[in-house]
Design an enzyme around this catalytic site. Sequence first.
Site, PDB file in Angstrom:
ATOM      1  N   LYS A  47      36.914  32.522  41.008  1.00  0.00           N
ATOM      2  CA  LYS A  47      37.693  31.909  39.931  1.00  0.00           C
ATOM      3  C   LYS A  47      36.958  31.926  38.590  1.00  0.00           C
ATOM      4  O   LYS A  47      37.572  31.701  37.548  1.00  0.00           O
ATOM      5  CB  LYS A  47      38.101  30.492  40.310  1.00  0.00           C
ATOM      6  CG  LYS A  47      39.052  30.451  41.501  1.00  0.00           C
ATOM      7  CD  LYS A  47      40.412  31.033  41.167  1.00  0.00           C
ATOM      8  CE  LYS A  47      41.370  30.906  42.346  1.00  0.00           C
ATOM      9  NZ  LYS A  47      42.715  31.412  42.037  1.00  0.00           N
ATOM     10  N   SER A 277      37.726  30.343  53.578  1.00  0.00           N
ATOM     11  CA  SER A 277      38.709  31.433  53.405  1.00  0.00           C
ATOM     12  C   SER A 277      38.037  32.786  53.618  1.00  0.00           C
ATOM     13  O   SER A 277      38.712  33.762  53.985  1.00  0.00           O
ATOM     14  CB  SER A 277      39.404  31.365  52.044  1.00  0.00           C
ATOM     15  OG  SER A 277      38.531  31.679  50.993  1.00  0.00           O
TER      16      SER A 277
HETATM   17  C1  LIG Z   1      38.429  29.549  48.527  1.00  0.00           C
HETATM   18  C2  LIG Z   1      39.580  30.354  48.023  1.00  0.00           C
HETATM   19  N1  LIG Z   1      39.977  31.410  48.720  1.00  0.00           N
HETATM   20  C3  LIG Z   1      41.030  32.154  48.317  1.00  0.00           C
HETATM   21  C4  LIG Z   1      41.752  31.828  47.188  1.00  0.00           C
HETATM   22  C5  LIG Z   1      42.955  32.659  46.806  1.00  0.00           C
HETATM   23  O1  LIG Z   1      42.873  33.237  45.545  1.00  0.00           O
HETATM   24  P1  LIG Z   1      44.131  33.494  44.636  1.00  0.00           P
HETATM   25  O2  LIG Z   1      44.459  32.234  43.901  1.00  0.00           O
HETATM   26  O3  LIG Z   1      43.675  34.578  43.703  1.00  0.00           O
HETATM   27  O4  LIG Z   1      45.282  33.924  45.484  1.00  0.00           O
HETATM   28  C6  LIG Z   1      41.372  30.727  46.440  1.00  0.00           C
HETATM   29  C7  LIG Z   1      42.152  30.323  45.270  1.00  0.00           C
HETATM   30  O5  LIG Z   1      42.082  29.243  44.770  1.00  0.00           O
HETATM   31  C8  LIG Z   1      40.247  29.968  46.852  1.00  0.00           C
HETATM   32  O6  LIG Z   1      39.839  28.898  46.153  1.00  0.00           O
END
Ligand SMILES: Cc1ncc(COP(=O)(O)O)c(C=O)c1O
Length: 317
Positions: A47, A277
Amino acid sequence: MKDLRIIQSPLDLIGRTPIKRLDSIGRGSESSLWAKLENLNPSGSLKDRIALQMIEDAEKNGDLKEGYTIIESSSGNTAIALSFVGALKGYKRIIFMPKIMAREKVEMIKRYGAEIRMVDVGEDVKDRSVHGSYVEVPGRIMCQRMAEENPQVWWARQFSNPANYRAHMKLGEEILAQLGNQIDAFVASVGTGGTLLGVAKVLKEKIPRVKIIAVEPADCPYVTLTNFKIIEGVTGGLLKEILDGKVVDKIVKVTDPEAIEMNHRLIQEEGLFVGISSGANVLTALNIARDMGKGSQVVTVLPDRGDRYITSEHYVT
Ligand SMILES: Cc1ncc(COP(=O)(O)O)c(C=O)c1O
């Protein structure tokens, strides 16, 4: 040789992350499993890329000026990234954050000097795998009101701001520069959808046969790719663009325990102290590589660091 740059600002450390083949987890699969180490961005997640791009684009087009306040509704990483980048650029920052988020994230945001306003998102999501887009909606409604009432407030609107996916187009270009055109699939968890959309735009253009795989928490009840609803002004955005543009070839759901198990393997077998994630992404990438068979190359991202999941282990996006 290691990166021995002399830098002007921590902002110079955003992006240009290394890519690593996951040799231990990928062992025996006859495919190559690649992970982009987005956990190495300075505030600890991918981010940082979008925080910088959204702020600088808004500065360029005159929406964000000296003395303004940056606001956003975020379940964690975007809030941390905006707090970090916004501090270096001299803006006041107010973050609307769901009450259920982990203490580590709250403390990081405060230490970057941003103000936090806690938002009640209802009892039903407690102790469950939660979805970023879902838990952020009540806070987005508050941001919408605040931005309407005060002209000196700039709402980043990560869920619909095109600067979000544009930042991730650079991520896609880096992947191409690192691996060339021999990529069969790209796998990413979806929150706002910015990562998936940005990278897909770049990869599909150069490699038309590439498969784009979206991953989401199995237990996400509301704004998801598989159960999509639009509330005017506060949902839709990039997720809608992904669905309307038929960007995704496959949607895979991953449960909390599955994501956590692979997360622990990443930490212990690969030495990568990343978030939950990342576990969901790598598990899915491994399964896709197996399905695609011998010689395939599957790429995914490790979105954030693991230090923000010490007190609460959940698959959140
Ligand atoms: C830990 C984590 N994984 C995956 C994502 C997914 O990213 P995106 O918002 O680009 O779909 C986010 C988004 O906030 C995240 O914080």
